[in-house]
Design an enzyme around this catalytic site. Structure first.
Site, PDB file in Angstrom:
ATOM      1  N   SER A 143      30.387  78.555  -8.943  1.00  0.00           N
ATOM      2  CA  SER A 143      29.797  79.832  -9.353  1.00  0.00           C
ATOM      3  C   SER A 143      30.832  80.818  -9.898  1.00  0.00           C
ATOM      4  O   SER A 143      31.947  80.933  -9.379  1.00  0.00           O
ATOM      5  CB  SER A 143      29.108  80.461  -8.139  1.00  0.00           C
ATOM      6  N   GLY A 149      26.860  84.397  -9.672  1.00  0.00           N
ATOM      7  CA  GLY A 149      26.343  85.110  -8.509  1.00  0.00           C
ATOM      8  C   GLY A 149      25.201  86.043  -8.906  1.00  0.00           C
ATOM      9  O   GLY A 149      25.311  86.799  -9.874  1.00  0.00           O
ATOM     10  N   LEU A 156      30.819  90.459  -8.836  1.00  0.00           N
ATOM     11  CA  LEU A 156      29.410  90.043  -8.904  1.00  0.00           C
ATOM     12  C   LEU A 156      28.608  90.757  -9.991  1.00  0.00           C
ATOM     13  O   LEU A 156      27.460  91.150  -9.762  1.00  0.00           O
ATOM     14  CB  LEU A 156      28.713  90.242  -7.540  1.00  0.00           C
ATOM     15  N   CYS A 165      32.304  86.759  -0.621  1.00  0.00           N
ATOM     16  CA  CYS A 165      32.952  87.347  -1.796  1.00  0.00           C
ATOM     17  C   CYS A 165      33.881  88.474  -1.373  1.00  0.00           C
ATOM     18  O   CYS A 165      33.443  89.458  -0.773  1.00  0.00           O
ATOM     19  CB  CYS A 165      31.920  87.884  -2.782  1.00  0.00           C
ATOM     20  N   LYS A 178      28.153  79.367   1.533  1.00  0.00           N
ATOM     21  CA  LYS A 178      29.549  79.327   1.056  1.00  0.00           C
ATOM     22  C   LYS A 178      30.451  80.169   1.951  1.00  0.00           C
ATOM     23  O   LYS A 178      30.219  81.370   2.128  1.00  0.00           O
ATOM     24  CB  LYS A 178      29.602  79.836  -0.384  1.00  0.00           C
ATOM     25  N   THR A 182      37.356  82.439  -2.631  1.00  0.00           N
ATOM     26  CA  THR A 182      38.744  82.820  -2.928  1.00  0.00           C
ATOM     27  C   THR A 182      39.449  83.450  -1.718  1.00  0.00           C
ATOM     28  O   THR A 182      38.810  83.984  -0.810  1.00  0.00           O
ATOM     29  CB  THR A 182      38.773  83.816  -4.092  1.00  0.00           C
ATOM     30  N   GLY A 199      38.245  74.471  -4.329  1.00  0.00           N
ATOM     31  CA  GLY A 199      39.438  75.305  -4.236  1.00  0.00           C
ATOM     32  C   GLY A 199      40.600  74.565  -4.878  1.00  0.00           C
ATOM     33  O   GLY A 199      41.146  73.624  -4.298  1.00  0.00           O
TER      34      GLY A 199
HETATM   35  C1  LIG Z   1      36.210  84.712 -12.267  1.00  0.00           C
HETATM   36  C2  LIG Z   1      35.613  84.178 -10.988  1.00  0.00           C
HETATM   37  C3  LIG Z   1      34.338  84.589 -10.606  1.00  0.00           C
HETATM   38  C4  LIG Z   1      33.769  84.085  -9.424  1.00  0.00           C
HETATM   39  N1  LIG Z   1      32.503  84.478  -9.051  1.00  0.00           N
HETATM   40  C5  LIG Z   1      31.937  83.944  -7.944  1.00  0.00           C
HETATM   41  C6  LIG Z   1      30.595  84.274  -7.580  1.00  0.00           C
HETATM   42  O1  LIG Z   1      29.887  85.009  -8.287  1.00  0.00           O
HETATM   43  N2  LIG Z   1      30.093  83.748  -6.438  1.00  0.00           N
HETATM   44  C7  LIG Z   1      30.838  82.898  -5.645  1.00  0.00           C
HETATM   45  O2  LIG Z   1      30.335  82.429  -4.608  1.00  0.00           O
HETATM   46  N3  LIG Z   1      32.098  82.547  -5.971  1.00  0.00           N
HETATM   47  C8  LIG Z   1      32.657  83.056  -7.104  1.00  0.00           C
HETATM   48  N4  LIG Z   1      33.945  82.699  -7.437  1.00  0.00           N
HETATM   49  C9  LIG Z   1      34.691  81.762  -6.572  1.00  0.00           C
HETATM   50  C10 LIG Z   1      34.623  80.326  -7.091  1.00  0.00           C
HETATM   51  O3  LIG Z   1      33.291  79.857  -7.176  1.00  0.00           O
HETATM   52  C11 LIG Z   1      35.450  79.388  -6.183  1.00  0.00           C
HETATM   53  O4  LIG Z   1      34.956  79.446  -4.867  1.00  0.00           O
HETATM   54  C12 LIG Z   1      36.935  79.736  -6.159  1.00  0.00           C
HETATM   55  O5  LIG Z   1      37.385  80.169  -7.415  1.00  0.00           O
HETATM   56  C13 LIG Z   1      37.795  78.562  -5.689  1.00  0.00           C
HETATM   57  O6  LIG Z   1      37.666  77.437  -6.540  1.00  0.00           O
HETATM   58  P1  LIG Z   1      38.678  77.141  -7.772  1.00  0.00           P
HETATM   59  O7  LIG Z   1      40.069  77.229  -7.213  1.00  0.00           O
HETATM   60  O8  LIG Z   1      38.306  75.776  -8.253  1.00  0.00           O
HETATM   61  O9  LIG Z   1      38.434  78.198  -8.769  1.00  0.00           O
HETATM   62  C14 LIG Z   1      34.520  83.183  -8.621  1.00  0.00           C
HETATM   63  C15 LIG Z   1      35.797  82.767  -9.023  1.00  0.00           C
HETATM   64  C16 LIG Z   1      36.354  83.251 -10.196  1.00  0.00           C
HETATM   65  C17 LIG Z   1      37.723  82.778 -10.604  1.00  0.00           C
END
Ligand SMILES: Cc1cc2nc3c(=O)[nH]c(=O)nc-3n(C[C@H](O)[C@H](O)[C@H](O)COP(=O)(O)O)c2cc1C
Length: 303
Positions: free
Chosen positions: A21, A46, A73, A130, A165, A193, A243
């Site tokens: 997401s 989101g 968000l 978040c 999550k 994150t 992650g």
């Molecule tokens: C720009 C951005 C926007 C994100 N928006 C959301 C979100 O709206 N909802 C959510 O649950 N996680 C959100 N995340 C978190 C990611 O879905 C993911 O959990 C996190 O980035 C770790 O995975 P990755 O290292 O592969 O990016 C966002 C991450 C990024 C970088």
């Protein structure tokens, strides 16, 4: 060809790779670069009950082996989603999953209830983690009571697959996972994150508009693998791991630690076709190691 199908509670996936997401829009934005139907699932942006503007800019900055974001968000709210976005995505033949967030229990429940009515959305991913919003968001996900109460409220109104999550910004992610399982979650996904900060030393100011943001990308992978491994020992519901995944080999670590599926986030910004390439790479790895099915390696870590 190894059998890549996997199950996350009520959902069957043709392969275990989903787009995370906030990093893949509503999928449509990526349709010119990748065949969406070759992805195991797409977790869309989101969505909240009411429209949200998100935070002021700057809201993204690159870090060593990753990035920090405080998008906050930004979205047009669930009514807009149901009326305008859902008709555009409902016939994409993969698991289209909506990521739901909120500021109050009532917000979460109402938003989930609206999505429950959408026939071609088989699951929601409840974002209780978040770090980039002032109210709600991560606040629910960092205590067992908060996590239990929000999942319970949503479970009462949502009868399809409920994935919750989890935040890594906690003392014991296993305790939070157990609480959401007790409240009726069908699966957990982790990690969201990690909270971080970058400073512009010349201006003596934080780079991001709200000072802190969420760290993602390869920098967080070892934290995420550790979290999946701990949660796998604590709960019996399926785990979706994410992650820092960039390659098939990264994904294999998560399966060995106990994940039944994975998501890819930040890597989509570097290669919009990474999800499909990783799915193919998982198949190749399984073939090379004499495995006929993904299930041969899930939770098979020797530790
Ligand atoms: C720009 C951005 C926007 C994100 N928006 C959301 C979100 O709206 N909802 C959510 O649950 N996680 C959100 N995340 C978190 C990611 O879905 C993911 O959990 C996190 O980035 C770790 O995975 P990755 O290292 O592969 O990016 C966002 C991450 C990024 C970088």
């Amino acid at each position: 060809m190894a059998d890549l199908t996997t199950k996350i509670a009520g959902i069957t996936m043709k392969n275990p790779v989903m787009a995370a997401s906030g990093t893949f829009g509503y999928g449509l934005e990526f349709a010119d670069f990748v065949n969406l139907e070759e992805i195991g699932g797409i977790i869309v942006k989101g969505t909240t009950l009411h429209p949200r503007e998100g935070n002021d800019y700057p809201r993204m900055v690159e870090t060593a082996s990753g990035m920090l974001n405080c998008v906050g968000l930004q979205n047009k709210g669930v009514a807009y989603f149901c009326e305008h976005i859902y008709p555009e995505i409902k016939d994409i033949r993969t698991n289209m999953i909506v990521n739901v967030s909120g500021s109050t229990l009532e917000d979460y429940a109402e938003c989930a209830a609206r999505i429950n009515a959408l026939e071609n959305i088989p699951a929601i991913e409840l974002n209780i983690s978040c770090p980039n919003v002032k109210q709600g968001g991560m606040a629910f996900g960092v205590t067992t009571d908060g996590a239990y109460s929000v999942v319970k409220a949503v479970r009462e109104v949502y009868d399809k697959t409920l994935i919750v999550k989890l935040s890594p910004n906690v003392t014991s992610i296993s305790d939070i996972a157990r609480a959401v399982q007790d409240a009726g979650a069908d699966a957990v996904s982790l990690i969201n994150t990690l909270m971080g900060m970058v400073i512009d030393i010349e201006k003596r100011k934080p780079v991001l508009s709200i000072a802190t943001g969420g760290l993602s990308g390869p920098a967080v992978k070892s934290v995420a693998v550790r979290c999946v491994w701990q949660v796998a020992k604590a709960v019996h519901i399926p785990i979706v791991g994410l992650g820092g995944i960039m390659t098939a080999e990264d994904a294999i670590e998560f399966f060995l630690a106990g994940a039944s599926a994975i998501e890819i986030g930040t890597a989509n910004f570097i290669d919009p076709a990474v999800t499909v390439k990783v799915a193919q790479g998982i198949n190749d790895w399984l073939d090379r190691h004499g495995c006929t099915s993904l299930t041969d390696i899930i939770g098979q870590l020797e530790a």
